[in-house]
Design an enzyme around this catalytic site. Structure first.
Site, PDB file in Angstrom:
ATOM      1  N   CYS A 107      -5.775   1.871   6.028  1.00  0.00           N
ATOM      2  CA  CYS A 107      -6.395   0.619   6.461  1.00  0.00           C
ATOM      3  C   CYS A 107      -5.745   0.199   7.781  1.00  0.00           C
ATOM      4  CB  CYS A 107      -6.211  -0.457   5.391  1.00  0.00           C
ATOM      5  SG  CYS A 107      -4.502  -1.059   5.247  1.00  0.00           S
ATOM      6  N   HIS A 133       0.861  -1.185   0.000  1.00  0.00           N
ATOM      7  CA  HIS A 133       0.000   0.000   0.000  1.00  0.00           C
ATOM      8  C   HIS A 133       0.902   1.241   0.000  1.00  0.00           C
ATOM      9  CE1 HIS A 133      -3.730  -2.111   1.945  1.00  0.00           C
ATOM     10  NE2 HIS A 133      -3.248  -2.782   0.898  1.00  0.00           N
ATOM     11  N   CYS A 137      -1.881  -0.497   7.506  1.00  0.00           N
ATOM     12  CA  CYS A 137      -1.073   0.717   7.379  1.00  0.00           C
ATOM     13  C   CYS A 137      -1.088   1.540   8.668  1.00  0.00           C
ATOM     14  CB  CYS A 137      -1.557   1.542   6.194  1.00  0.00           C
ATOM     15  SG  CYS A 137      -1.280   0.707   4.616  1.00  0.00           S
ATOM     16  N   GLU A 192       1.180   3.768   1.920  1.00  0.00           N
ATOM     17  CA  GLU A 192       1.791   4.074   3.207  1.00  0.00           C
ATOM     18  C   GLU A 192       2.970   3.148   3.479  1.00  0.00           C
ATOM     19  OE1 GLU A 192      -2.742   4.678   3.732  1.00  0.00           O
ATOM     20  OE2 GLU A 192      -1.398   3.366   2.601  1.00  0.00           O
TER      21      GLU A 192
END
Length: 171
Positions: free
Chosen positions: A86, A56, A89, A58
């Protein structure tokens, strides 16, 4: 209320998300890590291009900056995300010691496909981790960030990853 610095850095995260949209295998979530108002790392979701469900935006910027700094501590850094982080993260931010999370679009601004089905929330994860020193600010340039994603009422194809499928009651 977001500062001019927050707006400027969120615009960099939006630029990263747009770069992800243009990049084969890239995706439309952008993130920027900043220290004292200066961008230190920027990136976008690379899950498809890397065949890595943990890539992701992040995670990408955290890994990149930690490698550059030769450190696992990002104390004093702020992460700017175009989409509410999420659970994975958020916990990475907790483990890295990030001091502040600033995000644009939240769960209610976009289609549910972007979040795990159990509806865990960034703030809940932080409270459960007993991090009362981690500030979270959402809704920064929310309209601009939301434009990057499917709307809550959009129809999405049935090809859903396991993390986004409805949770089954084990009973």
């Amino acid at each position: 209320m977001a500062s001019e610095q927050d707006l400027r850095l969120m615009r960099l995260a939006i630029q990263a998300a747009r770069e992800g949209q243009r990049t084969p295998g890239g995706e439309c979530v952008g993130a920027v890590l900043a220290y004292n108002g200066e961008a230190a790392s920027a990136g976008f979701n690379e899950g498809e291009s890397r065949h890595d469900p943990t890539a992701h935006a992040e995670m990408v910027v955290i890994r990149r900056l930690c490698e550059t700094l030769k450190s696992t501590s990002l104390e004093g850094y702020t992460i700017y995300c175009t989409l509410q982080p999420c659970g994975m993260c958020t916990m990475a931010c907790v483990w890295a010691g990030i001091s502040r999370i600033v995000y644009g679009a939240g769960r209610n601004d976009v289609h549910h496909i972007y979040f795990e089905s159990r509806h865990n929330n960034t703030v809940d994860f932080i409270q459960d981790a007993f991090r009362n020193d981690l500030e979270v600010e959402g809704g920064v340039l929310a309209a601009e960030c939301s434009d990057l994603y499917a709307k809550p009422t959009d129809l999405i194809p049935d090809e859903i990853s396991p993390a986004h499928q409805d949770t089954q009651d084990p009973a």
